[in-house]
Write a protein that holds these residues in place. Sequence first.
Motif, short mmCIF file in Angstrom:
data_model
loop_
_atom_site.label_atom_id
_atom_site.label_comp_id
_atom_site.label_asym_id
_atom_site.label_seq_id
_atom_site.Cartn_x
_atom_site.Cartn_y
_atom_site.Cartn_z
N UNK A 92 0.81 -1.22 0.00
CA UNK A 92 0.00 0.00 0.00
C UNK A 92 0.84 1.28 0.00
N UNK A 93 1.89 1.31 0.78
CA UNK A 93 2.74 2.50 0.83
C UNK A 93 3.43 2.73 -0.50
N UNK A 94 3.87 1.66 -1.14
CA UNK A 94 4.54 1.76 -2.43
C UNK A 94 3.56 2.27 -3.49
N UNK A 95 2.32 1.78 -3.45
CA UNK A 95 1.30 2.23 -4.40
C UNK A 95 1.03 3.72 -4.23
N UNK A 96 0.87 4.19 -3.00
CA UNK A 96 0.64 5.62 -2.74
C UNK A 96 1.78 6.48 -3.28
N UNK A 148 2.25 7.54 3.55
CA UNK A 148 1.10 7.23 4.42
C UNK A 148 0.81 8.33 5.44
N UNK A 149 1.85 9.02 5.91
CA UNK A 149 1.64 10.10 6.88
C UNK A 149 0.91 11.28 6.23
N UNK A 150 1.26 11.61 4.98
CA UNK A 150 0.57 12.70 4.28
C UNK A 150 -0.90 12.35 4.03
N UNK A 151 -1.16 11.08 3.68
CA UNK A 151 -2.54 10.65 3.48
C UNK A 151 -3.33 10.75 4.77
N UNK A 152 -2.74 10.31 5.87
CA UNK A 152 -3.42 10.40 7.17
C UNK A 152 -3.70 11.85 7.55
#
Length: 170
Positions: free
Chosen positions: A76-80, A88-92
């Motif tokens: 998931x992190x690689x896809x983002x 993932x932190x920016x998405x959160x």
Amino acid sequence: MRGGLQAYCRECSAEYYRQRQEAKGRTVREKLLVPLGHKHCRGCDEVKPHSEWHRKSSAPDGLASRCKACKAAAGPADHLRRKYGLTPAELDAMIAEQRGICCICLAAPAEHVDHCHETGRVRGVLCFSCNAALGQFKDRPDVIRRAATYVEGNAWKPTLVAPGVYQLPS
């Protein structure tokens, strides 16, 4: 050379390549001796059997570049990162800024990244339904406005022009 052979043996050619790369300031990985039926994973730096790898027909050896465990861990992190340039932190942080709800319907939880298909710019985080709806409308504001007019019941109501004469909207 003309007979299909190189001027230097494989080991000398590899050494010459290494020297040229080091002169440029680059490092060259050491070649590992891997047993038959196994492959080295660059992600976890382990040698694993072929059963621990996904198949990849475009690769020279027919196997993916990372083992199944490394690919699953980075999934998931690689896809983002690849698709949207987000961590993932920016998405959160984006989800927290929206209070965890979809920007459009204001009801469902925000779980899907919405982006402009022309520029690739991330616009926000939406619920599945709203994100799919924007995709179906091809991100065209004029079509979305007509859809809103239609839902409000104003789109195809005829207007009375003269007694007994109605005009349909174009």
